[in-house]
Design a protein around this motif. Structure first.
Motif, PDB file in Angstrom:
ATOM      1  N   ASP A 195       1.424   3.720  -3.488  1.00 12.96           N
ATOM      2  CA  ASP A 195       0.149   4.437  -3.929  1.00 12.96           C
ATOM      3  C   ASP A 195       0.026   5.443  -3.108  1.00 12.96           C
ATOM      4  OD1 ASP A 195      -0.099   2.983  -6.171  1.00 12.96           O
ATOM      5  OD2 ASP A 195      -1.529   1.340  -5.173  1.00 12.96           O
ATOM      6  N   TYR A 196       0.186   5.322  -1.700  1.00  7.67           N
ATOM      7  CA  TYR A 196      -0.024   6.229  -0.699  1.00  7.67           C
ATOM      8  C   TYR A 196       0.678   7.506  -0.812  1.00  7.67           C
ATOM      9  CZ  TYR A 196      -0.944   8.649   3.753  1.00  7.67           C
ATOM     10  OH  TYR A 196      -1.442   9.630   4.815  1.00  7.67           O
ATOM     11  N   HIS A 204      -0.074  11.462  -1.183  1.00  9.27           N
ATOM     12  CA  HIS A 204      -0.067  12.249  -0.087  1.00  9.27           C
ATOM     13  C   HIS A 204       1.143  12.857   0.482  1.00  9.27           C
ATOM     14  CE1 HIS A 204      -4.254  11.150   0.202  1.00  9.27           C
ATOM     15  NE2 HIS A 204      -3.969   9.806   0.328  1.00  9.27           N
ATOM     16  N   THR A 224       0.903  -1.210   0.104  1.00  9.58           N
ATOM     17  CA  THR A 224      -0.049   0.007  -0.065  1.00  9.58           C
ATOM     18  C   THR A 224       0.771   1.341  -0.085  1.00  9.58           C
ATOM     19  OG1 THR A 224      -0.124  -0.021   2.500  1.00  9.58           O
ATOM     20  CG2 THR A 224      -2.075  -1.015   1.292  1.00  9.58           C
TER      21      THR A 224
END
Length: 265
Positions: free
Chosen positions: A236-237, A241, A233
């Motif tokens: 993509d995070y 962000h 994950t």
């Protein structure tokens, strides 16, 4: 708390934090300190990293296998492997030379708290700088860039600095995109953590009892499954962000740790 439960809990922390720029070793040392958890020669904190290594291998197996198959005929594949080796060597040399000093002196909760806070402010500044991303493929960085990232990784010899934090921030300052910086941090973690695991095991296996091995295995299993979630994950995070949330987390944990040390010792 039974020691096996502590080991599972600490393994979970290792897996969740190893690939985030928050310092897994720093978190392990702080939490272990307040739990009263002690491992012989601090081997537990190093050896459970094998679980996180295997998590990366499982996620990136197809890509790594493709690179391995291409080595005989693809100069780019060989160049990338050389680049990873170049980036790995500074930490390997310094880690071997300073192994005793790092564990005996730097594995200190006060140092961890201060470096967590300082690193948090560094991440905040990095996220505010409009960096130009000229390198968007972690397998195609210039060779001198690999060396520079490897040198910056050595800052993580100080617990609380964060190996992934040092490599990610270093790569971004050198022109890598957030995603490419995080991905190369994953690739570099494999030889670095495997080397640390092997070196520590060879130095300390004679002092480990059956009970020690049991808690290490428990921590390893918890670290594997937690790291698996993070590796799948994180890219993509951070692409969306950035690293500001991790900066605030570092500052909060470091400040809470200092408060705890001043109150409880």
């Amino acid at each position: 708390m039974p020691q096996i439960i502590e080991a599972l809990f600490l393994g979970l922390i290792e897996g969740l934090t190893e690939f985030l720029p928050v310092s897994s070793t720093g978190h392990l040392l702080l939490v272990g300190h307040f739990l009263g958890f002690e491992s012989k020669a601090k081997t537990f904190e190093v050896l459970i990293q094998l679980g996180a290594i295997l998590a990366i291998l499982s996620v990136y197996f197809n890509k790594l296998w493709s690179i391995a198959k291409a080595l005989p005929h693809d100069p780019e594949a060989r160049r990338f492997v050389v680049g990873v080796f170049i980036a790995f060597m500074p930490a390997a040399l310094i880690g071997a030379l300073m192994h005793g000093f790092i564990k005996d002196v730097l594995f200190d909760p006060w140092i961890v708290c201060m470096t967590l806070i300082a690193g948090g402010f560094v991440l905040l500044m990095i996220d505010q700088i409009p960096l130009e991303a000229t390198e968007k493929d972690a397998t195609r960085f210039p060779l001198p860039m690999y060396l520079k990232i490897g040198l910056l990784q050595c800052l993580a010899m100080v617990p609380g600095v964060s190996r992934s934090g040092a490599t990610i921030v270093g790569a971004m300052l050198l022109g890598a995109s957030k995603r490419a910086a995080a991905e190369f941090s994953f690739f570099l973690a494999m030889p670095t953590m495997a080397g640390a695991f092997t070196y520590d095991l060879l130095k300390n296996y004679k002092i480990l009892s059956t009970d020690d091995v049991t808690i290490i295995v428990a921590g390893f299993i918890a670290a594997f499954f937690a790291a698996l979630i993070v590796v799948k994950t994180l890219l993509d995070y951070v692409s969306r962000h950035g690293y500001t949330p991790f900066a605030y987390w570092r500052i909060i944990v470091g400040a809470a740790g200092l408060a705890g040390l001043m109150v409880y010792g």
